[in-house]
Design an enzyme around this catalytic site. Structure first.
Site, short mmCIF file in Angstrom:
data_model
loop_
_atom_site.label_atom_id
_atom_site.label_comp_id
_atom_site.label_asym_id
_atom_site.label_seq_id
_atom_site.Cartn_x
_atom_site.Cartn_y
_atom_site.Cartn_z
N HIS A 214 4.66 14.97 -3.11
CA HIS A 214 4.33 14.51 -1.76
C HIS A 214 5.01 13.19 -1.44
O HIS A 214 4.75 12.57 -0.41
CB HIS A 214 2.80 14.37 -1.68
CG HIS A 214 2.26 14.28 -0.30
ND1 HIS A 214 1.55 13.17 0.16
CD2 HIS A 214 2.29 15.14 0.75
CE1 HIS A 214 1.17 13.36 1.40
NE2 HIS A 214 1.61 14.54 1.80
N LYS A 216 7.70 10.35 -0.29
CA LYS A 216 8.72 10.19 0.75
C LYS A 216 9.51 8.94 0.41
O LYS A 216 9.04 7.81 0.61
CB LYS A 216 8.09 10.02 2.13
CG LYS A 216 7.37 11.27 2.65
CD LYS A 216 5.93 11.25 2.35
CE LYS A 216 5.22 12.43 3.02
NZ LYS A 216 3.86 12.62 2.48
N ASP A 221 22.22 2.74 -1.70
CA ASP A 221 22.99 1.79 -2.50
C ASP A 221 22.13 0.89 -3.38
O ASP A 221 22.59 -0.17 -3.82
CB ASP A 221 23.88 0.92 -1.60
CG ASP A 221 25.02 1.72 -0.97
OD1 ASP A 221 25.36 2.79 -1.51
OD2 ASP A 221 25.57 1.27 0.05
N HIS A 394 -1.78 9.90 11.11
CA HIS A 394 -1.31 10.34 9.79
C HIS A 394 -1.00 9.15 8.89
O HIS A 394 -0.50 9.30 7.79
CB HIS A 394 -0.06 11.23 9.96
CG HIS A 394 0.34 11.99 8.75
ND1 HIS A 394 1.47 11.68 8.01
CD2 HIS A 394 -0.22 13.06 8.13
CE1 HIS A 394 1.58 12.52 7.00
NE2 HIS A 394 0.57 13.36 7.04
N LYS A 396 -1.24 6.06 6.31
CA LYS A 396 -1.96 5.78 5.07
C LYS A 396 -1.89 4.26 4.84
O LYS A 396 -0.83 3.71 4.56
CB LYS A 396 -1.32 6.50 3.88
CG LYS A 396 -1.21 8.03 4.05
CD LYS A 396 0.17 8.41 4.46
CE LYS A 396 0.47 9.89 4.36
NZ LYS A 396 -0.41 10.83 4.98
N ASP A 401 -9.19 -7.52 1.41
CA ASP A 401 -9.25 -8.96 1.68
C ASP A 401 -8.02 -9.36 2.49
O ASP A 401 -7.57 -8.62 3.35
CB ASP A 401 -9.42 -9.74 0.38
CG ASP A 401 -10.72 -9.37 -0.34
OD1 ASP A 401 -11.65 -8.89 0.34
OD2 ASP A 401 -10.80 -9.56 -1.57
#
Length: 476
Positions: A214, A216, A221, A394, A396, A401
């Site tokens: 999952h 991404k 370079d 969508h 995440k 703190d």
């Protein structure tokens, strides 16, 4: 003769069920997970056996990604950051050590992070970075679609491959199920190395369906990296299409990294590349000496179903349980472990500012029902729940703190924490935390706040449906 064959089949079938039950028991799993599998196999052996082979097998002891390979690659990170500082806040040092022990996540110093909150801006930035590539481009996505967005990225990569730039692509075999083979074969014909992660063949490799990559990741370079929640598909750029034919906003978060943090993404990609292709890629060209661009510290943390530890789950539970001021969460799905759920409730009861932002409607009605089943106790404990209304959230995001931010590919659910191969960045930096807090507050302005009075007036039939779907949370 028919009776003899029936008896033989019954004996073999019974022994198979008994054998699978013994395997589940000897795996020493959490009893809350072991008992449901045994009940399914005993009460519905035919369907239960099929479901187990697809979703229940434990890959933790398989050597899909070699620990030795991962260790060899991360040694390069340690060499590059030998002159790094000690900027991890003292209260976060135990967490940093935990991540070092469980994920070989080396602290990386002085990275610059740029957040993107929409797919168009992120895709434009990725394409711009690719256009400037001189040596190599590494791309890894769960979904790489053959649509306008996917073809734009394909064409950009093809152009660089024709210039002699090394281009490597990893895509998930299940995530790209609907993509025709010709799409990737065309890239290979143009000089791009493209491979699927954990290729699925039936019936021999059915256990791999439940363990997906999952992550991404983009690395250009060894100097520019990308990490976050966005895949390569039109819906991430144009929005999600609902049943009425209209598109709603797809609200997501992705990040560009410059500096030493890119080496962490590179190490994760090359570990997966080695596992998939059996090719050893490395050297100074892939891990150039980084510039120190800021004063922050970050750890790039890959996590997956292999090995003894559930790295991201343990780290998130540890950080939440030690929060002193706030715990702010954005996630498309909330299907937590019992310990994480309890830690958030305990934090709220202790007076910590705990907020949970979810989409009003995700891309799965079933997951929404299961997610909402966890919210009754959260609301009662004082957790502030908000539903994002303009479209599908969508993103995440986890803020602890004012000095810790956790971003990347992992959702707050069983699949991300226990079954998927994920990668998150743990960033120790007040300025970056404040920037993400401002984004969170902006998103909050587009939310419907949940009040206890409204929440507990939900129809009883709705609450029954939520409770029923909760049973299937580990499979969703």
């Amino acid at each position: 003769m028919l009776q003899i064959l029936s008896t033989i089949f019954l004996v073999v079938y019974t022994l198979t069920i008994i054998g699978v039950v013994l395997v589940i028991i000897t795996d020493n799993r959490n009893p809350l997970k072991t008992l449901p599998w045994i009940l399914v196999l005993v009460l519905a052996p035919g369907a239960g056996l099929a479901i187990y082979f697809f979703f229940g097998q434990n890959l933790s002891k398989r050597r899909i990604i070699s620990h030795r390979t991962r260790k060899r690659i991360t040694t390069r990170l340690e060499e590059n950051d030998a002159a790094g500082g000690t900027g991890i806040p003292p209260q976060r040092l135990p967490l940093a050590r935990l991540l070092c022990q469980t994920a070989l996540a080396v602290p990386l110093y002085g990275s610059r992070l740029t957040p993107y909150v929409d797919g168009k801006t992120k895709m434009d930035a990725l394409l711009e970075a690719i256009a400037g590539a001189r040596h190599h481009i590494h791309i890894q996505y769960y979904i790489f679609s053959d649509d306008e967005t996917g073809r734009r990225l394909r064409d950009a990569l093809t152009a660089k491959a024709r210039e002699g730039v090394e281009v490597r692509i990893l895509y998930d075999d299940v995530g790209c199920t609907g993509v025709k083979k010709a799409f990737f074969e065309g890239m290979r014909a143009d000089g791009i190395e493209a491979y699927s992660f954990l290729h699925v063949k039936f019936p021999r490799f059915t256990s791999k369906v439940n363990y997906r990559n999952h992550r991404k990741i983009g690395v250009i370079d060894g100097r520019i990296g990308f990490i976050g929640g966005m895949n390569v598909a039109d819906r991430y750029v144009l929005g999600i299409e609902r049943g009425n034919g209209k598109r709603e906003r797809w609200r997501d978060t992705h990040f560009r990294i410059e500096g030493s943090g890119v080496a962490g993404l590179q190490a994760s990609f090359l570990s997966d590349w080695s596992a998939t292709t059996k090719q050893a890629v490395g050297g100074p060209a892939y891990f150039p000496a980084p510039e120190r661009l800021t004063e922050n510290v970050m750890q790039i943390v890959p996590s997956g179903p292999l090995g003894k530890w559930r790295t991201l789950l343990q780290a998130v539970e540890y950080a939440v349980s030690r929060a002193a001021q706030r715990v702010w969460i954005e996630t498309p799905y909330y299907l937590p472990s019992e310990t994480l759920n309890a830690a958030l409730q305990e934090a709220a009861l202790a007076g910590i500012d705990v907020r949970l932002m979810l989409p009003e409607r995700s891309d799965s009605r079933v997951v929404d029902l299961a997610s909402h089943s966890y919210l009754d106790d959260m609301v009662q404990a004082g957790v502030k729940i908000a539903f994002y209304t303009p479209g599908f959230l969508h993103s995440k995001l986890l803020l602890i703190d004012d000095d810790l931010a956790v971003v990347g590919s992992a959702n707050m659910d069983f699949r991300s924490f226990e079954h998927n191969f994920e990668v998150n960045a743990f960033v120790y930096d007040r300025a970056f935390n404040a920037r993400l807090a401002a984004i969170y507050e902006t998103d909050l302005g587009d939310c419907r706040r949940v009040t206890p009075g409204d929440w507990f007036r939900r129809p009883r039939t709705r609450r029954w449906a939520e409770s029923f779907m909760r049973i299937f949370s580990p499979l969703l």
